[in-house]
Design a protein around this motif. Structure first.
Motif, PDB file in Angstrom:
ATOM      1  N   TYR A  76     -72.831  39.393  -9.262  1.00 28.53           N
ATOM      2  CA  TYR A  76     -73.368  38.150  -8.719  1.00 28.53           C
ATOM      3  C   TYR A  76     -72.855  37.069  -9.661  1.00 28.53           C
ATOM      4  CZ  TYR A  76     -76.871  34.526  -7.800  1.00 28.53           C
ATOM      5  OH  TYR A  76     -77.500  33.354  -7.499  1.00 28.53           O
ATOM      6  N   VAL A  77     -72.181  36.054  -9.150  1.00 22.81           N
ATOM      7  CA  VAL A  77     -71.627  35.013 -10.011  1.00 22.81           C
ATOM      8  C   VAL A  77     -71.967  33.629  -9.478  1.00 22.81           C
ATOM      9  CG1 VAL A  77     -69.714  36.464 -10.822  1.00 22.81           C
ATOM     10  CG2 VAL A  77     -69.363  34.959  -8.858  1.00 22.81           C
ATOM     11  N   VAL A  78     -71.838  32.662 -10.354  1.00 26.26           N
ATOM     12  CA  VAL A  78     -71.944  31.255  -9.972  1.00 26.26           C
ATOM     13  C   VAL A  78     -70.646  30.580 -10.397  1.00 26.26           C
ATOM     14  CG1 VAL A  78     -74.462  31.136 -10.076  1.00 26.26           C
ATOM     15  CG2 VAL A  78     -73.151  30.693 -12.128  1.00 26.26           C
ATOM     16  N   MET A  79     -70.224  29.633  -9.583  1.00 27.54           N
ATOM     17  CA  MET A  79     -69.001  28.897  -9.912  1.00 27.54           C
ATOM     18  C   MET A  79     -69.029  27.542  -9.234  1.00 27.54           C
ATOM     19  SD  MET A  79     -66.069  30.918  -7.664  1.00 27.54           S
ATOM     20  CE  MET A  79     -64.713  30.047  -8.406  1.00 27.54           C
ATOM     21  N   HIS A  80     -68.164  26.660  -9.688  1.00 24.23           N
ATOM     22  CA  HIS A  80     -68.071  25.335  -9.093  1.00 24.23           C
ATOM     23  C   HIS A  80     -67.344  25.435  -7.757  1.00 24.23           C
ATOM     24  CE1 HIS A  80     -67.238  21.055  -8.673  1.00 24.23           C
ATOM     25  NE2 HIS A  80     -68.237  20.883  -9.518  1.00 24.23           N
ATOM     26  N   ARG A  81     -67.857  24.741  -6.775  1.00 31.48           N
ATOM     27  CA  ARG A  81     -67.278  24.763  -5.426  1.00 31.48           C
ATOM     28  C   ARG A  81     -65.799  24.360  -5.432  1.00 31.48           C
ATOM     29  NH1 ARG A  81     -70.126  24.109  -0.481  1.00 31.48           N
ATOM     30  NH2 ARG A  81     -71.942  23.723  -1.766  1.00 31.48           N
TER      31      ARG A  81
ATOM     32  N   SER B  65     -72.726  36.111  -3.885  1.00 33.88           N
ATOM     33  CA  SER B  65     -73.360  37.430  -3.904  1.00 33.88           C
ATOM     34  C   SER B  65     -72.299  38.527  -4.004  1.00 33.88           C
ATOM     35  CB  SER B  65     -74.173  37.629  -2.625  1.00 33.88           C
ATOM     36  OG  SER B  65     -73.297  37.796  -1.519  1.00 33.88           O
ATOM     37  N   PRO B  66     -72.703  39.743  -4.357  1.00 37.17           N
ATOM     38  CA  PRO B  66     -71.742  40.843  -4.396  1.00 37.17           C
ATOM     39  C   PRO B  66     -71.027  41.060  -3.049  1.00 37.17           C
ATOM     40  CG  PRO B  66     -73.705  41.473  -5.585  1.00 37.17           C
ATOM     41  CD  PRO B  66     -74.009  40.158  -4.910  1.00 37.17           C
ATOM     42  N   ASN B  67     -71.740  40.908  -1.924  1.00 35.88           N
ATOM     43  CA  ASN B  67     -71.089  41.077  -0.614  1.00 35.88           C
ATOM     44  C   ASN B  67     -69.995  40.040  -0.407  1.00 35.88           C
ATOM     45  OD1 ASN B  67     -72.680  43.240   0.059  1.00 35.88           O
ATOM     46  ND2 ASN B  67     -74.140  42.040   1.233  1.00 35.88           N
ATOM     47  N   ALA B  68     -70.291  38.789  -0.736  1.00 36.94           N
ATOM     48  CA  ALA B  68     -69.287  37.731  -0.616  1.00 36.94           C
ATOM     49  C   ALA B  68     -68.130  37.978  -1.573  1.00 36.94           C
ATOM     50  CB  ALA B  68     -69.922  36.371  -0.872  1.00 36.94           C
ATOM     51  N   ARG B  69     -68.450  38.460  -2.758  1.00 34.83           N
ATOM     52  CA  ARG B  69     -67.415  38.733  -3.753  1.00 34.83           C
ATOM     53  C   ARG B  69     -66.450  39.816  -3.263  1.00 34.83           C
ATOM     54  NH1 ARG B  69     -66.716  38.071  -9.409  1.00 34.83           N
ATOM     55  NH2 ARG B  69     -64.585  38.800  -9.754  1.00 34.83           N
TER      56      ARG B  69
END
Length: 151
Positions: free
Chosen positions: A81-86, A27-31
């Motif tokens: 908001y992004v998605v990525m591999h762990r 999420s943007p907050n986590a980013r």
């Protein structure tokens, strides 16, 4: 804490940095937090910012709703908001920690305890080698706990 000169010890249960799990939604907050840790370039290079997410209900063949993301979210919250591999995030975190001489990562730390016996707390592993700790923050099933040695 390491940026302010504190010695940090990270206790990792795994025996090495390894790929586990699948993808993460950041999420943007986590980013914002990850960017403050110096991970902005690594995340940008290894993530994808979707323009939207379709939400389906099991009997429907078309989306019930589409959540708009992309530029709208980045503009509204100041980060995408992004998605990525762990595994990519774990690797970036590991490389960031290695840049600091005052961060020690101890792998295969299954059994340990913090103890205020004597001058400083310490941790113990199967092959005990005490290492001084002044402050420890750890996640457990009850949430985050912080322990600080009285000066």
């Amino acid at each position: 804490m390491a940026k302010f000169g504190a010695s940090v010890v990270i206790l990792e249960r795994n025996s090495a940095i390894a790929e586990f799990g699948a993808g993460l939604q950041i999420s943007p907050n986590a980013r914002h937090i990850l960017n403050q840790l110096g991970l902005d370039r690594a995340i940008a290079a290894n993530s994808f910012a979707p323009t939207g997410i379709d939400v389906y209900s099991s009997p429907h063949r078309s989306p019930v709703v589409t959540l708009e993301l992309g530029a709208v979210i980045a503009q509204r919250y100041g980060a995408p908001y992004v998605v990525m591999h762990r595994a990519d995030l774990v690797e970036a975190l590991y490389k960031t920690c290695r840049r600091f001489a005052n961060i020690d990562i101890i792998f295969d730390a299954h059994r340990w305890e913090a103890n205020a016996n004597g001058a400083e707390p310490y941790h113990r592993r199967a092959n005990p080698k005490p290492a001084p700790l002044r402050h420890r923050i750890c996640p457990d099933w009850r949430g985050w706990r912080s322990f600080q040695h009285p000066h």
